[in-house]
Motif scaffolding. Structure first.
Motif, short mmCIF file in Angstrom:
data_model
loop_
_atom_site.label_atom_id
_atom_site.label_comp_id
_atom_site.label_asym_id
_atom_site.label_seq_id
_atom_site.Cartn_x
_atom_site.Cartn_y
_atom_site.Cartn_z
N SER A 7 0.93 -1.31 0.03
CA SER A 7 -0.08 -0.07 -0.20
C SER A 7 0.90 1.07 0.04
CB SER A 7 -0.77 0.18 1.20
OG SER A 7 -1.68 -1.05 1.07
N SER B 58 0.57 5.86 0.72
CA SER B 58 -0.13 6.63 1.26
C SER B 58 0.53 8.14 1.05
CB SER B 58 -0.83 6.28 2.35
OG SER B 58 -0.01 6.55 3.46
N PRO C 4 -1.98 7.78 -4.30
CA PRO C 4 -3.00 7.24 -3.20
C PRO C 4 -2.96 7.88 -1.90
CG PRO C 4 -1.80 5.63 -4.33
CD PRO C 4 -1.13 6.84 -4.73
N ARG D 17 -5.61 0.84 -0.89
CA ARG D 17 -5.49 -0.28 -1.74
C ARG D 17 -4.19 -1.08 -1.96
NH1 ARG D 17 -7.37 2.77 -7.10
NH2 ARG D 17 -7.32 0.79 -7.83
N VAL E 184 1.85 3.64 -9.40
CA VAL E 184 1.06 4.51 -8.81
C VAL E 184 1.70 5.96 -9.01
CG1 VAL E 184 -0.51 3.21 -7.47
CG2 VAL E 184 1.26 4.45 -6.35
#
Length: 198
Positions: free
Chosen positions: A121, A123, A153, A158, A166
């Motif tokens: 993940s 962030s 993100p 996710r 990403v």
């Protein structure tokens, strides 16, 4: 408790949540959830982004503190690359007049997973900017509908698999009297990097 692999690349939520109404509108913000990351058996499809975007060709060793912009930093499971930094605006956020929004476009790619690991993940939590005034400015703890798109993100909700990437913008509120000196990254595993601006 999260698996070790996830903890290495997942970010912890360092900020409190901002308020939002139950009915979405153009002015609504989204707050980072209390949990920082999750892994699931089905990962979302990551996008490598525009082919015209600058891409780093070499990876930096762990804990690199003086990298040029667009140079990748390799963690245990991913590569992290800030591509661009610019002034930004967001009338909906109603930022005080003594502060200025700055946006960092970042790209992250999953390099590998441990056996049994469902995904990685990403962030905003591990990101910050050090201003020329010496201050540290963490990534925003909320997002607004008028923030630059695509958005990196935000809440780590996710998971991505090996080879998935990403790319998007992360927002930071700095004192209006300063500019970014470095873009900084530090995850819970102690992997840290810093990129020079300008």
């Amino acid at each position: 408790m999260r698996s070790t692999g996830v903890a290495l690349c997942a970010a912890t939520a360092l900020m409190t949540s901002a308020c939002s109404s139950s009915e979405p509108s153009a002015k609504d913000s989204t707050s980072r959830p209390g949990g920082s990351s999750s892994t699931t058996s089905s990962a979302a499809s990551g996008s490598p982004g525009s082919k015209s975007s600058p891409v780093a060709t070499t990876d930096a060793p762990a804990n690199s503190l003086d990298l040029p912009l667009r140079r990748s930093f390799t963690t245990a499971f991913s590569s992290i690359t800030p591509l661009e930094v610019k002034k930004a605006s967001s009338p909906y956020s109603q930022l005080p007049s003594d502060q200025q929004w700055w946006a960092v476009k970042a790209k992250s790619c999953v390099k590998k997973l441990e056996e049994g690991q469902d995904g990685v993940s990403f962030s905003w939590s591990p990101w910050s900017i050090t201003g020329k005034d010496g201050g540290t400015y963490p990534a925003s703890d909320s997002t607004w509908s008028d923030f630059p798109r695509p958005e990196y993100p935000f809440g780590g909700d996710r998971s991505y698999l090996t080879g998935q990437c990403v790319q998007g913008w992360i927002m930071f509120a700095l004192d209006a009297s300063t500019k970014p000196a470095t873009i900084d990254y530090g995850n819970p595993a102690g992997e840290v990097a810093s990129w020079r601006v300008g």
